[in-house]
Design an enzyme around this catalytic site. Structure first.
Site, PDB file in Angstrom:
ATOM      1  N   SER A 141       1.219  -1.026  -0.219  1.00  0.00           N
ATOM      2  CA  SER A 141       0.021  -0.226   0.312  1.00  0.00           C
ATOM      3  C   SER A 141       1.109   1.164  -0.250  1.00  0.00           C
ATOM      4  O   SER A 141       2.012   1.424   0.707  1.00  0.00           O
ATOM      5  CB  SER A 141      -1.039   0.002   1.170  1.00  0.00           C
ATOM      6  N   TYR A 155      -1.929  -0.067  10.182  1.00  0.00           N
ATOM      7  CA  TYR A 155      -2.208  -0.904   9.157  1.00  0.00           C
ATOM      8  C   TYR A 155      -0.728  -0.681   7.763  1.00  0.00           C
ATOM      9  O   TYR A 155      -0.693  -1.133   7.277  1.00  0.00           O
ATOM     10  CB  TYR A 155      -3.663  -0.212   8.460  1.00  0.00           C
TER      11      TYR A 155
END
Length: 246
Positions: A141, A155
């Site tokens: 990501s 995350y």
């Protein structure tokens, strides 16, 4: 190609499975709980021209990861494409407010699960270990380099670990005819934002990117498919941003 895609019942995983079907590949569609969504993905793959099988399993459990690979091999033969996509996010909050349970779940799924899948591929895909070589694509990501402060630094940190996995494993497996790359999606309009409590986040913030919009799951899937194919045969250890310039 025999490609196993973790977390393939929705979002980027589902889009990747569908594009793999267009190439007439054999696709393993992994899911954890939503069997109906997985079956819907199977139909999309088959309609597109591929073959597919549903593979239930939690990637954070070693026995489930072994089952995924064994089931795939039993039906289609050796896996020569792996997309490590399964991952979770959670409600937006600063790190100070995160519980231990949340942190454990985040890292068990996103980090441990990804490492277990990568390890199993490393044990099976190299020609020296009886495999046919191939390609591993890890879905990281843009958060890994942006940090996601006051939203989900857990995350972001989990995805940073996947960047490191990509770089290190590519050097281990390159001589064994297995390529390892990562894609780093940015603000992509998928269901994952619902878990953070802000389903419109990608659309709203996407307008602030140089391309002035959110991305789509299909756009990320195109990059993943390219990294799986011989078209990217001289690419390994790459972190490919699909983030609209963000």
């Amino acid at each position: 190609m025999n490609v196993l895609i973790t977390g393939a019942s929705r979002g980027i995983g589902r889009a990747t499975a569908r594009l793999a079907g267009e190439k007439h590949w054999n696709v393993g569609v992994n899911y954890v709980r939503n069997e109906d969504a997985a079956k819907s993905t199977l139909e999309e793959v088959k309609t597109a021209g591929g073959q597919a099988m549903a593979l239930q399993g939690d990637v954070s459990r070693e026995k489930d990861v072994l089952k995924l690979f064994n089931s795939m091999e039993k039906v289609y033969g050796a896996v020569n494409g792996l997309v490590i996509n399964a991952g979770i996010t959670a409600q937006r909050m600063p790190l100070a407010d995160m519980s231990l349970d949340r942190l454990k779940k985040m890292f068990d799924t996103n980090v441990l699960g990804s490492y277990l899948c990568a390890r199993e591929a490393a044990r099976r895909m190299p020609q020296a270990r009886g495999g046919n070589g191939g390609s591993i694509v890890i879905v990281s990501s843009a958060a890994s380099r942006l940090g996601a402060s006051n939203e989900y630094v857990d995350y972001a940190g989990s995805k940073g670990a996947l960047d490191s996995l990509t770089l290190g494993l590519s050097k281990e497996l390159g001589p064994l005819r297995v390529r390892v790359n990562a894609v780093r999606p940015g603000l992509i309009d998928t269901e994952i934002h619902e878990a953070s409590g802000d389903s419109e986040r990608a659309i709203r913030l996407g307008k602030q990117t140089p391309l002035q919009r959110a991305g789509t799951a299909d756009e990320v899937a195109e990059a993943i498919i390219w990294l799986l194919t011989p078209a990217s045969s001289y690419v390994t250890g790459a972190l490919v941003d699909v983030a609209g310039g963000r």
